[in-house]
Design a protein around this motif. Structure first.
Motif, PDB file in Angstrom:
ATOM      1  N   VAL A  58       0.829  -1.201   0.000  1.00  0.00           N
ATOM      2  CA  VAL A  58       0.000   0.000   0.000  1.00  0.00           C
ATOM      3  C   VAL A  58       0.869   1.259   0.000  1.00  0.00           C
ATOM      4  N   GLN A  59       2.038   1.207   0.649  1.00  0.00           N
ATOM      5  CA  GLN A  59       2.969   2.331   0.581  1.00  0.00           C
ATOM      6  C   GLN A  59       3.494   2.524  -0.840  1.00  0.00           C
ATOM      7  N   ALA A  60       3.807   1.403  -1.504  1.00  0.00           N
ATOM      8  CA  ALA A  60       4.286   1.471  -2.883  1.00  0.00           C
ATOM      9  C   ALA A  60       3.220   2.065  -3.793  1.00  0.00           C
ATOM     10  N   LEU A  61       1.968   1.629  -3.632  1.00  0.00           N
ATOM     11  CA  LEU A  61       0.877   2.123  -4.463  1.00  0.00           C
ATOM     12  C   LEU A  61       0.654   3.616  -4.249  1.00  0.00           C
ATOM     13  N   ALA A  62       0.645   4.045  -2.983  1.00  0.00           N
ATOM     14  CA  ALA A  62       0.421   5.453  -2.671  1.00  0.00           C
ATOM     15  C   ALA A  62       1.573   6.323  -3.183  1.00  0.00           C
ATOM     16  N   THR A  63       2.804   5.874  -2.950  1.00  0.00           N
ATOM     17  CA  THR A  63       3.982   6.640  -3.377  1.00  0.00           C
ATOM     18  C   THR A  63       4.084   6.681  -4.895  1.00  0.00           C
ATOM     19  N   ASN A  64       3.687   5.603  -5.555  1.00  0.00           N
ATOM     20  CA  ASN A  64       3.658   5.564  -7.009  1.00  0.00           C
ATOM     21  C   ASN A  64       2.733   6.652  -7.556  1.00  0.00           C
ATOM     22  N   LYS A  65       1.570   6.841  -6.915  1.00  0.00           N
ATOM     23  CA  LYS A  65       0.629   7.869  -7.358  1.00  0.00           C
ATOM     24  C   LYS A  65       1.206   9.264  -7.171  1.00  0.00           C
ATOM     25  N   LEU A  66       1.923   9.471  -6.074  1.00  0.00           N
ATOM     26  CA  LEU A  66       2.529  10.785  -5.844  1.00  0.00           C
ATOM     27  C   LEU A  66       3.531  11.110  -6.942  1.00  0.00           C
ATOM     28  N   GLY A  67       4.411  10.149  -7.260  1.00  0.00           N
ATOM     29  CA  GLY A  67       5.378  10.381  -8.331  1.00  0.00           C
ATOM     30  C   GLY A  67       4.717  10.585  -9.675  1.00  0.00           C
ATOM     31  N   SER A  68       3.670   9.809  -9.951  1.00  0.00           N
ATOM     32  CA  SER A  68       3.005   9.875 -11.250  1.00  0.00           C
ATOM     33  C   SER A  68       2.297  11.204 -11.478  1.00  0.00           C
ATOM     34  N   ASP A 165      -7.938   2.813 -12.612  1.00  0.00           N
ATOM     35  CA  ASP A 165      -6.662   3.391 -12.200  1.00  0.00           C
ATOM     36  C   ASP A 165      -6.534   3.416 -10.680  1.00  0.00           C
ATOM     37  N   GLY A 166      -7.624   3.778  -9.996  1.00  0.00           N
ATOM     38  CA  GLY A 166      -7.575   3.773  -8.537  1.00  0.00           C
ATOM     39  C   GLY A 166      -7.478   2.376  -7.965  1.00  0.00           C
ATOM     40  N   LEU A 167      -8.035   1.395  -8.681  1.00  0.00           N
ATOM     41  CA  LEU A 167      -8.075   0.025  -8.188  1.00  0.00           C
ATOM     42  C   LEU A 167      -6.766  -0.720  -8.419  1.00  0.00           C
ATOM     43  N   ILE A 168      -6.234  -0.630  -9.653  1.00  0.00           N
ATOM     44  CA  ILE A 168      -5.014  -1.375 -10.010  1.00  0.00           C
ATOM     45  C   ILE A 168      -3.947  -0.434 -10.562  1.00  0.00           C
ATOM     46  N   MET A 200      -3.909  12.584 -15.337  1.00  0.00           N
ATOM     47  CA  MET A 200      -3.502  13.467 -14.247  1.00  0.00           C
ATOM     48  C   MET A 200      -4.603  13.513 -13.185  1.00  0.00           C
ATOM     49  N   ALA A 201      -5.862  13.588 -13.633  1.00  0.00           N
ATOM     50  CA  ALA A 201      -6.990  13.642 -12.697  1.00  0.00           C
ATOM     51  C   ALA A 201      -7.154  12.324 -11.941  1.00  0.00           C
ATOM     52  N   THR A 202      -6.952  11.184 -12.641  1.00  0.00           N
ATOM     53  CA  THR A 202      -7.104   9.892 -11.952  1.00  0.00           C
ATOM     54  C   THR A 202      -6.020   9.713 -10.892  1.00  0.00           C
ATOM     55  N   ASN A 203      -4.824  10.189 -11.182  1.00  0.00           N
ATOM     56  CA  ASN A 203      -3.758  10.121 -10.175  1.00  0.00           C
ATOM     57  C   ASN A 203      -4.095  10.975  -8.953  1.00  0.00           C
ATOM     58  N   LEU A 204      -4.658  12.151  -9.204  1.00  0.00           N
ATOM     59  CA  LEU A 204      -5.050  13.032  -8.106  1.00  0.00           C
ATOM     60  C   LEU A 204      -6.181  12.420  -7.287  1.00  0.00           C
ATOM     61  N   GLY A 205      -7.124  11.743  -7.972  1.00  0.00           N
ATOM     62  CA  GLY A 205      -8.232  11.119  -7.261  1.00  0.00           C
ATOM     63  C   GLY A 205      -7.762  10.027  -6.320  1.00  0.00           C
ATOM     64  N   ALA A 206      -6.877   9.163  -6.812  1.00  0.00           N
ATOM     65  CA  ALA A 206      -6.342   8.105  -5.957  1.00  0.00           C
ATOM     66  C   ALA A 206      -5.496   8.697  -4.831  1.00  0.00           C
ATOM     67  N   LEU A 207      -4.735   9.745  -5.160  1.00  0.00           N
ATOM     68  CA  LEU A 207      -3.875  10.381  -4.157  1.00  0.00           C
ATOM     69  C   LEU A 207      -4.711  11.021  -3.051  1.00  0.00           C
ATOM     70  N   ALA A 208      -5.879  11.562  -3.406  1.00  0.00           N
ATOM     71  CA  ALA A 208      -6.758  12.173  -2.403  1.00  0.00           C
ATOM     72  C   ALA A 208      -7.207  11.151  -1.363  1.00  0.00           C
ATOM     73  N   PHE A 209      -7.325   9.888  -1.787  1.00  0.00           N
ATOM     74  CA  PHE A 209      -7.675   8.833  -0.830  1.00  0.00           C
ATOM     75  C   PHE A 209      -6.466   8.444   0.022  1.00  0.00           C
TER      76      PHE A 209
END
Length: 271
Positions: A58-68, A165-168, A200-209
């Motif tokens: 979960v840390q990898a997934l969250a950090t991946n979204k921040l970088g993306s 995108d948020g799921l996988i 860009m928006a999908t990355n922000l949506g997942a990052l908001a969670f």
């Protein structure tokens, strides 16, 4: 199911080997370039993060979204300045996709990946065959819908792929591009330009969670983001200068790699 374990604290950079940092930078640059052209940079970036000692999924997934977020924002701005995508379609599509991505991130904590991956592989194979055997698809823009129907189709694409995108995640840009080519009639360049804004928006949506969850490793994420920005800028410039045929070739290569990667995960799941 993704466990919410926290194995690394703070930035994640403390005590990290220089070789591991170099791997993250290289993966971030390559992922930014691939994402800017056709999407699918998560194929490179997420596995690299999972190699970091002590990091949880979960840390990898969250950090991946921040970088993306850094990479997709840079490539979206570059596309906008050079290709002038239709914002009347891209902005509403991105708004719906952001909501879908937030919902997908919630589902990511509830559903096992092994249920979803075979479906994604089947979809990728269909996408690859469509692109391979329809060489004229995506060469020219020939819109299939007009008026409210055009925006409705764009909204459905944004919601469904945003949720994915948020799921996988991996392959989101590729799915966005082929959906806009196949169902809306855009050429590859126009579809890729809009896909960056939506992605860009999908990355922000997942990052908001993930942001309030405490799983983000800010140091690693910012290093990853800087490398993503450089790769995204160069990839977007090359895609605009080379045009739709170049994007189609890279698209087929990335889709093939996605099929192999996800297929391997299904056949040989980690113990």
């Amino acid at each position: 199911m993704i466990e919410a374990a926290t194995l690394l604290d703070g930035s994640g950079l403390q005590g990290m080997e220089p070789g591991t940092i170099a791997l993250i930078v290289l993966a971030g640059f390559a992922a930014g370039w691939v994402d800017a052209v056709v999407g699918g940079g998560g194929l490179l970036q997420l596995p690299a993060l999972l190699l970091v000692p002590g990091i949880s999924p979960v840390q990898a997934l969250a950090t991946n979204k921040l970088g993306s977020v850094f990479g997709t924002t840079t490539s979206a701005v570059t596309y906008y300045r050079r290709a002038h995508p239709d914002l009347k379609t891209a902005i509403p599509m991105a708004t719906v996709a952001l909501a879908g991505s937030f919902g997908g991130a919630i589902l990511a904590t509830l559903l096992p990946e092994e249920v979803i991956k075979p479906v994604i592989i089947a979809a990728l194979i269909a996408v690859g065959l469509f692109t391979l055997f329809k060489p004229t698809a995506g060469e020219l823009t020939n819109l299939r819908h007009t008026g409210s129907r055009h925006y409705a189709v764009a909204g459905v694409i944004g919601l469904v792929i945003g949720g994915y995108d948020g799921l996988i995640g991996p392959g989101t840009g590729s799915f966005l591009i082929i959906a806009m080519v196949a169902f809306m009639g855009y050429n590859f360049l126009a579809a890729s330009a809009k896909a960056k804004i939506v992605n860009m928006a999908t990355n922000l949506g997942a990052l908001a969670f993930f942001l309030p969850s405490g799983h983000l490793l800010w140091g690693i994420g910012l290093v990853l983001g800087a490398a993503n920005m450089v790769g995204g800028y160069l990839g977007a410039r090359m895609a605009v200068s080379k045009g739709s045929k170049f994007i189609r070739i890279v698209f087929l290569a990335v889709v093939g790699a996605l099929i192999l990667k996800l297929g391997y995960d299904v056949l040989f799941p980690a113990v």
